[in-house]
Design an enzyme around this catalytic site. Structure first.
Site, PDB file in Angstrom:
ATOM      1  N   LYS A  44      39.442  29.286  -4.208  1.00  0.00           N
ATOM      2  CA  LYS A  44      39.763  29.826  -5.549  1.00  0.00           C
ATOM      3  C   LYS A  44      41.085  30.602  -5.533  1.00  0.00           C
ATOM      4  CE  LYS A  44      35.900  32.199  -6.405  1.00  0.00           C
ATOM      5  NZ  LYS A  44      34.920  32.965  -7.212  1.00  0.00           N
ATOM      6  N   LYS A  46      41.625  33.295  -4.015  1.00  0.00           N
ATOM      7  CA  LYS A  46      41.310  34.726  -4.073  1.00  0.00           C
ATOM      8  C   LYS A  46      41.152  35.243  -2.653  1.00  0.00           C
ATOM      9  CE  LYS A  46      38.968  35.786  -8.412  1.00  0.00           C
ATOM     10  NZ  LYS A  46      37.766  36.404  -9.004  1.00  0.00           N
TER      11      LYS A  46
HETATM   12  N1  C2G Z   1      33.720  39.761 -15.568  1.00  0.00           N
HETATM   13  C1  C2G Z   1      33.569  40.378 -16.813  1.00  0.00           C
HETATM   14  N2  C2G Z   1      34.451  41.321 -17.201  1.00  0.00           N
HETATM   15  C2  C2G Z   1      35.484  41.684 -16.397  1.00  0.00           C
HETATM   16  C3  C2G Z   1      35.639  41.075 -15.128  1.00  0.00           C
HETATM   17  C4  C2G Z   1      34.733  40.111 -14.724  1.00  0.00           C
HETATM   18  O1  C2G Z   1      32.617  40.061 -17.562  1.00  0.00           O
HETATM   19  N3  C2G Z   1      36.357  42.642 -16.835  1.00  0.00           N
HETATM   20  C5  C2G Z   1      32.744  38.740 -15.176  1.00  0.00           C
HETATM   21  C6  C2G Z   1      33.373  37.367 -14.968  1.00  0.00           C
HETATM   22  O2  C2G Z   1      33.529  36.699 -16.222  1.00  0.00           O
HETATM   23  C7  C2G Z   1      32.338  36.683 -14.067  1.00  0.00           C
HETATM   24  C8  C2G Z   1      31.791  37.858 -13.236  1.00  0.00           C
HETATM   25  O3  C2G Z   1      32.171  39.073 -13.936  1.00  0.00           O
HETATM   26  O4  C2G Z   1      31.287  36.125 -14.854  1.00  0.00           O
HETATM   27  C9  C2G Z   1      32.341  37.890 -11.826  1.00  0.00           C
HETATM   28  O5  C2G Z   1      33.751  37.916 -11.904  1.00  0.00           O
HETATM   29  P1  C2G Z   1      34.584  37.419 -10.610  1.00  0.00           P
HETATM   30  O6  C2G Z   1      34.057  38.082  -9.403  1.00  0.00           O
HETATM   31  O7  C2G Z   1      36.039  37.487 -10.958  1.00  0.00           O
HETATM   32  O8  C2G Z   1      34.127  35.894 -10.545  1.00  0.00           O
HETATM   33  P2  C2G Z   1      35.005  34.563 -10.576  1.00  0.00           P
HETATM   34  O9  C2G Z   1      36.069  34.601  -9.555  1.00  0.00           O
HETATM   35  O10 C2G Z   1      35.361  34.320 -12.000  1.00  0.00           O
HETATM   36  O11 C2G Z   1      33.905  33.517 -10.017  1.00  0.00           O
HETATM   37  O12 C2G Z   1      31.906  29.273  -9.642  1.00  0.00           O
HETATM   38  C10 C2G Z   1      32.312  30.313 -10.487  1.00  0.00           C
HETATM   39  C11 C2G Z   1      33.211  31.295  -9.798  1.00  0.00           C
HETATM   40  O13 C2G Z   1      32.688  31.680  -8.541  1.00  0.00           O
HETATM   41  C12 C2G Z   1      33.408  32.485 -10.722  1.00  0.00           C
END
Ligand code: C2G
Length: 131
Positions: A44, A46
């Site tokens: 990803k 990340k």
């Molecule tokens: N999130 C949120 N508000 C934020 C930051 C994050 O609602 N200010 C939510 C994201 O939309 C996600 C969850 O928190 O549903 C986790 O965010 P991340 O750790 O950034 O996940 P991500 O990298 O988007 O992983 O297969 C799917 C991926 O693994 C998603």
């Protein structure tokens, strides 16, 4: 029992994560979090500050979370939903539409993101304040 699933990296835990987990859990009786492995984070593009093991310990300590399993690939979601008898798939709405293929297997819900906070913002703000 209504079972909910959600996915993420959950690095440098913040209120946006907690708001998502709380609302997801409130849609059912059980929340399974599929946590991105360090290797999948690389896919990803990340780089998490905390290791998978530490991010797992942190998530497992949250009252809204019932179980944490690893996310290794983009392709595992259907199997995760079927194997865990999931009723509802939940993600923040930055992913809106991206996982609609799961509608064949469960309800798909995209929740509004929490504005003004993100792991990236935390890292940037801390870097700016570096002594
Ligand atoms: N999130 C949120 N508000 C934020 C930051 C994050 O609602 N200010 C939510 C994201 O939309 C996600 C969850 O928190 O549903 C986790 O965010 P991340 O750790 O950034 O996940 P991500 O990298 O988007 O992983 O297969 C799917 C991926 O693994 C998603």
């Amino acid at each position: 029992m209504k079972k909910v699933i959600t996915y993420g990296t959950y690095d440098l835990l913040h209120v946006g994560h907690i708001n998502l987990l709380r609302r997801a859990r409130e849609l059912g009786d059980y929340l399974l979090v599929v946590l991105s492995s360090d290797e999948f984070n690389a896919i990803k593009n990340k780089k998490a500050y905390h290791s998978y093991e530490d991010r797992k310990i942190i998530l497992e300590s949250i009252r809204y979370v019932d179980k944490v399993i690893p996310e290794y690939t983009w392709e595992q979601k259907i199997k995760d939903v079927v194997d865990n008898d999931i009723d509802i798939f939940v993600m923040g709405d930055d992913w809106k539409g991206k996982f609609d293929f799961l509608k064949e297997y469960c309800e798909v819900v995209y929740l509004p993101r929490t504005e003004g906070i993100s792991t990236t913002k935390i890292k940037e703000d801390l870097n700016l304040k570096k002594e």
